[in-house]
Enzyme design. Structure first.
Site, PDB file in Angstrom:
ATOM      1  CE1 TYR A  56      47.130 -28.472  39.398  1.00 47.88           C
ATOM      2  CE2 TYR A  56      45.487 -27.111  40.476  1.00 47.88           C
ATOM      3  CZ  TYR A  56      46.809 -27.437  40.260  1.00 47.88           C
ATOM      4  OH  TYR A  56      47.799 -26.728  40.895  1.00 47.88           O
ATOM      5  CB  SER A  57      43.030 -34.164  38.414  1.00 42.07           C
ATOM      6  OG  SER A  57      41.667 -34.532  38.153  1.00 42.07           O
TER       7      SER A  57
END
Length: 316
Positions: A56-57
């Site tokens: 992420y991300s």
């Protein structure tokens, strides 16, 4: 809001709040200050269960993966509250650490620990199972991390019932670390992604389920209605449920029950999920503090048997 009783996470010694705060938005649609505000408000309400992943991300232009872990690490350092939070992260999808070979699992864990600014990960998930890697290699590497004190408990996400059962049998046979949690996709409009064989293995083996997409990318917040336009990166995916009979039935049932309890629609959707067999804590994320109360309400709302049954029937 008073803190609700914490729930035991499977056979582990981890105790978690009945809503896991999704960290996918941190460093993406929520910048650092917004993320800190959301984390502060969640903790103030008694929340202690943070869900993130090393990837992420990475999908955002200019990001390389690990942004969410970095934000959480900075927040924990700033608040000095490491012992008060249960941090769950995942391995297999980071662009620099792809896959589940033993070498990669251990290298990725060290990178996560560095970003999180901690010496241990409370719950470490395999993010997406990689069937080309034998379960013996995966469990062996995870067991090494547990024995080294770098990981307290292990879990699996996006795994088949057969591979999950095979992994647990190997752990039992060899006396190695054993999965205590499972992170499946599961919500009122996506039940076959968990119910059936996978849920049966979790129930039989004492695993806690921590479902993701608990609000179906926002559809189960009730903001998607015929003729309404929603400004969200996930609007197209969430809006498609309006075109199905099940989606419309579920919304109607959610509306009635939410009105009866004077709570947001999202709270009811999460309460149904939290009441399901094996589920310990659904995951939901908030970009802003204003979005949090509807999620935190799951800790307080208890559906009647009749209400739960109505939702189960509407979503069948």
């Amino acid at each position: 809001m008073t803190a609700s009783p914490l729930r035991k996470l499977g056979s582990s010694d981890l105790e978690v709040f009945p809503l896991s705060l999704g960290g996918n938005v941190f460093g993406w649609t929520a910048d650092e200050s917004q993320s800190f505000a959301v984390l502060d408000a969640y903790a103030a309400a008694g929340g202690n269960f943070l869900d993130t992943a090393d990837s992420y991300s990475a999908w955002v232009d200019g990001n390389s993966g690990g942004e969410s872990e970095t934000v959480i690490g900075k927040w924990v350092a700033a608040r000095g509250n490491r012992d008060d939070v249960v941090i769950a992260t995942k391995v297999s999808q980071h662009p620099d650490f792809p896959g589940l070979t033993a070498t990669n699992i251990k290298a990725a864990a060290d990178a996560s620990l560095q970003r999180l600014g901690t010496d241990h990960i409370d719950l470490y998930y395999t993010h997406f199972d990689k069937t080309e890697v034998p379960v013996e290699e995966i469990i062996g590497a995870l067991d090494e991390l547990v024995k080294a004190g770098k990981v307290r408990a292990i879990g699996a996400s996006n795994i088949s019932a057969a591979r999950l059962a095979e992994s647990l049998a190997f752990s039992d046979r060899e006396g190695l670390a054993r999965y205590v949690a499972l992170q499946p996709q599961y919500n009122l409009v996506s039940r076959d992604t968990y119910e059936g064989e996978l849920q049966a293995v979790a129930a039989r083996e004492g695993l806690a389920a921590v479902p993701y997409y608990a609000l179906a990318s926002g559809f189960l917040t009730g903001k998607y209605r015929p003729g309404a336009t929603v400004d969200s990166p996930r609007a197209a995916g969430a809006g498609k449920h309006l075109d199905t009979e099940r989606g419309r039935k579920v919304l109607a049932a959610l509306d009635d029950i939410a009105e009866a309890h004077t709570v947001p629609v999202a709270t009811v959707a999460l309460a149904w999920l939290a009441s399901r067999p094996t589920v310990a804590a659904p995951i939901a994320s908030a970009r802003t503090v204003a979005q949090l109360p509807a999620l935190l309400g799951v800790a307080e709302l208890v559906l009647t048997d009749e209400e739960a049954a109505r939702l189960t029937e509407a979503s069948a």
